[in-house]
Design a protein around this motif. Structure first.
Motif, mmCIF file in Angstrom:
data_model
loop_
_atom_site.group_PDB
_atom_site.id
_atom_site.type_symbol
_atom_site.label_atom_id
_atom_site.label_comp_id
_atom_site.label_asym_id
_atom_site.label_seq_id
_atom_site.Cartn_x
_atom_site.Cartn_y
_atom_site.Cartn_z
ATOM 1 N N TYR A 115 32.635 -63.252 81.443
ATOM 2 C CA TYR A 115 32.882 -62.029 82.206
ATOM 3 C C TYR A 115 32.893 -62.336 83.705
ATOM 4 O O TYR A 115 33.803 -61.924 84.432
ATOM 5 N N LEU A 116 31.864 -63.052 84.162
ATOM 6 C CA LEU A 116 31.771 -63.379 85.594
ATOM 7 C C LEU A 116 32.981 -64.166 86.075
ATOM 8 O O LEU A 116 33.464 -63.943 87.187
ATOM 9 N N ALA A 117 33.461 -65.081 85.258
ATOM 10 C CA ALA A 117 34.601 -65.919 85.652
ATOM 11 C C ALA A 117 35.851 -65.078 85.909
ATOM 12 O O ALA A 117 36.736 -65.496 86.662
ATOM 13 N N ARG A 118 35.922 -63.891 85.340
ATOM 14 C CA ARG A 118 37.066 -62.993 85.553
ATOM 15 C C ARG A 118 36.916 -62.148 86.813
ATOM 16 O O ARG A 118 37.834 -61.423 87.184
ATOM 17 N N GLN A 119 35.748 -62.203 87.449
ATOM 18 C CA GLN A 119 35.466 -61.338 88.599
ATOM 19 C C GLN A 119 35.686 -62.080 89.916
ATOM 20 O O GLN A 119 35.313 -63.241 90.047
ATOM 21 N N ALA A 120 36.232 -61.378 90.886
ATOM 22 C CA ALA A 120 36.460 -61.983 92.207
ATOM 23 C C ALA A 120 35.136 -62.261 92.927
ATOM 24 O O ALA A 120 35.041 -63.226 93.686
ATOM 25 N N ASP A 121 34.128 -61.444 92.695
ATOM 26 C CA ASP A 121 32.857 -61.586 93.423
ATOM 27 C C ASP A 121 31.772 -62.278 92.595
ATOM 28 O O ASP A 121 30.588 -62.018 92.768
ATOM 29 N N TRP A 122 32.160 -63.199 91.733
ATOM 30 C CA TRP A 122 31.206 -63.874 90.842
ATOM 31 C C TRP A 122 30.092 -64.565 91.622
ATOM 32 O O TRP A 122 28.949 -64.602 91.191
ATOM 33 N N VAL A 126 25.883 -64.584 91.172
ATOM 34 C CA VAL A 126 25.159 -65.829 90.911
ATOM 35 C C VAL A 126 24.047 -66.031 91.937
ATOM 36 O O VAL A 126 22.932 -66.432 91.585
ATOM 37 N N GLU A 127 24.335 -65.743 93.196
ATOM 38 C CA GLU A 127 23.333 -65.933 94.256
ATOM 39 C C GLU A 127 22.046 -65.165 93.995
ATOM 40 O O GLU A 127 20.971 -65.605 94.384
ATOM 41 N N GLN A 128 22.136 -64.055 93.315
ATOM 42 C CA GLN A 128 20.951 -63.242 93.019
ATOM 43 C C GLN A 128 20.056 -63.870 91.953
ATOM 44 O O GLN A 128 18.926 -63.434 91.770
ATOM 45 N N HIS A 129 20.566 -64.866 91.268
ATOM 46 C CA HIS A 129 19.836 -65.420 90.121
ATOM 47 C C HIS A 129 19.541 -66.916 90.237
ATOM 48 O O HIS A 129 19.134 -67.536 89.257
ATOM 49 N N LEU A 130 19.711 -67.483 91.423
ATOM 50 C CA LEU A 130 19.518 -68.929 91.549
ATOM 51 C C LEU A 130 18.057 -69.357 91.461
ATOM 52 O O LEU A 130 17.756 -70.418 90.937
ATOM 53 N N TRP A 131 17.166 -68.555 91.955
ATOM 54 C CA TRP A 131 15.768 -68.962 91.986
ATOM 55 C C TRP A 131 14.932 -68.139 91.019
ATOM 56 O O TRP A 131 14.990 -66.922 90.999
ATOM 57 N N PHE A 132 14.136 -68.839 90.235
ATOM 58 C CA PHE A 132 13.105 -68.230 89.385
ATOM 59 C C PHE A 132 13.658 -67.201 88.399
ATOM 60 O O PHE A 132 12.998 -66.237 88.078
ATOM 61 N N ASP A 133 14.845 -67.415 87.935
ATOM 62 C CA ASP A 133 15.422 -66.533 86.929
ATOM 63 C C ASP A 133 15.944 -67.413 85.788
ATOM 64 O O ASP A 133 17.142 -67.628 85.644
ATOM 65 N N TRP A 134 15.010 -67.913 85.000
ATOM 66 C CA TRP A 134 15.367 -68.892 83.971
ATOM 67 C C TRP A 134 16.355 -68.328 82.966
ATOM 68 O O TRP A 134 17.127 -69.073 82.357
ATOM 69 N N ALA A 135 16.373 -67.022 82.772
ATOM 70 C CA ALA A 135 17.303 -66.429 81.806
ATOM 71 C C ALA A 135 18.755 -66.614 82.254
ATOM 72 O O ALA A 135 19.668 -66.534 81.433
ATOM 73 N N GLY A 148 37.110 -73.651 86.677
ATOM 74 C CA GLY A 148 38.181 -74.538 87.109
ATOM 75 C C GLY A 148 37.896 -75.054 88.505
ATOM 76 O O GLY A 148 36.837 -75.606 88.780
ATOM 77 N N LYS A 149 38.821 -74.802 89.437
ATOM 78 C CA LYS A 149 38.641 -75.268 90.818
ATOM 79 C C LYS A 149 37.507 -74.549 91.541
ATOM 80 O O LYS A 149 37.001 -75.043 92.532
ATOM 81 N N GLY A 150 37.100 -73.401 91.047
ATOM 82 C CA GLY A 150 35.998 -72.667 91.652
ATOM 83 C C GLY A 150 34.647 -73.333 91.463
ATOM 84 O O GLY A 150 33.664 -72.963 92.103
ATOM 85 N N THR A 151 34.596 -74.331 90.581
ATOM 86 C CA THR A 151 33.334 -75.031 90.330
ATOM 87 C C THR A 151 32.807 -75.690 91.594
ATOM 88 O O THR A 151 31.600 -75.705 91.831
ATOM 89 N N ASP A 152 33.689 -76.235 92.415
ATOM 90 C CA ASP A 152 33.263 -76.867 93.669
ATOM 91 C C ASP A 152 32.529 -75.865 94.560
ATOM 92 O O ASP A 152 31.506 -76.190 95.164
ATOM 93 N N LYS A 153 33.041 -74.655 94.622
ATOM 94 C CA LYS A 153 32.416 -73.602 95.419
ATOM 95 C C LYS A 153 31.024 -73.277 94.872
ATOM 96 O O LYS A 153 30.068 -73.116 95.635
ATOM 97 N N LEU A 154 30.907 -73.210 93.560
ATOM 98 C CA LEU A 154 29.617 -72.924 92.927
ATOM 99 C C LEU A 154 28.613 -74.039 93.213
ATOM 100 O O LEU A 154 27.490 -73.776 93.642
ATOM 101 N N ILE A 155 29.019 -75.271 93.013
ATOM 102 C CA ILE A 155 28.114 -76.402 93.220
ATOM 103 C C ILE A 155 27.703 -76.500 94.685
ATOM 104 O O ILE A 155 26.529 -76.728 94.998
ATOM 105 N N SER A 156 28.647 -76.305 95.598
ATOM 106 C CA SER A 156 28.312 -76.330 97.036
ATOM 107 C C SER A 156 27.291 -75.260 97.381
ATOM 108 O O SER A 156 26.352 -75.503 98.141
ATOM 109 N N ARG A 157 27.463 -74.075 96.797
ATOM 110 C CA ARG A 157 26.531 -72.981 97.071
ATOM 111 C C ARG A 157 25.144 -73.294 96.521
ATOM 112 O O ARG A 157 24.140 -73.023 97.163
#
Length: 181
Positions: A115-122, A126-135, A148-157
């Motif tokens: 679902y998130l991958a289909r959203q422009a503001d994914w 994700v930023e809301q769940h990076l810390w201490f949200d094991w789920a 796809g190519k958005g993975t670089d943006k995710l990893i950089s963030r």
């Protein structure tokens, strides 16, 4: 792996029965695609249940009645998802309450990521769940495989998160990189 490959994998996961129906000329490719989108939306709607894996029956029914694709998919959709396709399982039968859960926690996580991958503001989500949200950790990893190519943006963030004295974010970034190749 490509986002299209992941989309095909989820069609296989949720649509083995659907594929059989399609082969029997009882289900079209469009219906399978609509059902997959609806299931992704359902997973997102109940993303707060990632930890408990308990989707309240009344909430699931309400969601399905109000979803734009539900009318096209028919009245027996809940029965189809639970009894025929096995995507949802009934929990609490015989009690005063009844809940649903996805067949497996990973399926729920995968569908939330899809679902998130289909959203422009994914990334905002994700930023809301990076810390201490094991789920959400597995959701983030599975999302990396779908961007796809958005993975670089995710990893950089992820790597930009500081301080990271225990290298938690580096480990998460490594898992994301592994999922994306």
């Amino acid at each position: 792996s490509s986002p299209m490959k992941h989309r095909q994998q989820i069609i296989v996961v949720v649509g083995l029965v659907g594929q059989w129906k399609r082969d029997q000329r009882r289900m079209t490719a469009d219906r399978i695609a609509d059902k997959v989108e609806l299931i992704e939306d359902l997973a997102w709607q109940f993303r707060d249940a990632l930890q408990s894996q308990q989707l309240p029956s009344d909430g699931v029914r309400r969601f399905l009645r109000s979803h734009p694709l539900s009318q096209a998919l028919g009245d027996s959709l809940l029965d189809e998802l639970s009894r025929e396709d096995g995507v949802l399982t009934v929990t609490g039968t015989g009690f005063a309450w009844e809940n649903f859960s996805f067949l497996h926690r990973t399926m729920h996580e995968y569908l939330v990521a899809a679902y998130l991958a289909r959203q422009a503001d994914w990334l905002n989500e994700v930023e809301q769940h990076l810390w201490f949200d094991w789920a959400w950790e597995e959701v983030v990893v599975l999302l990396a495989g779908q961007l796809g190519k958005g993975t670089d943006k995710l990893i950089s963030r992820i790597l930009a998160e500081q301080p990271d004295p225990f290298h938690t974010m580096k480990l998460l970034a490594g898992r994301c990189l592994g999922e994306s190749t």
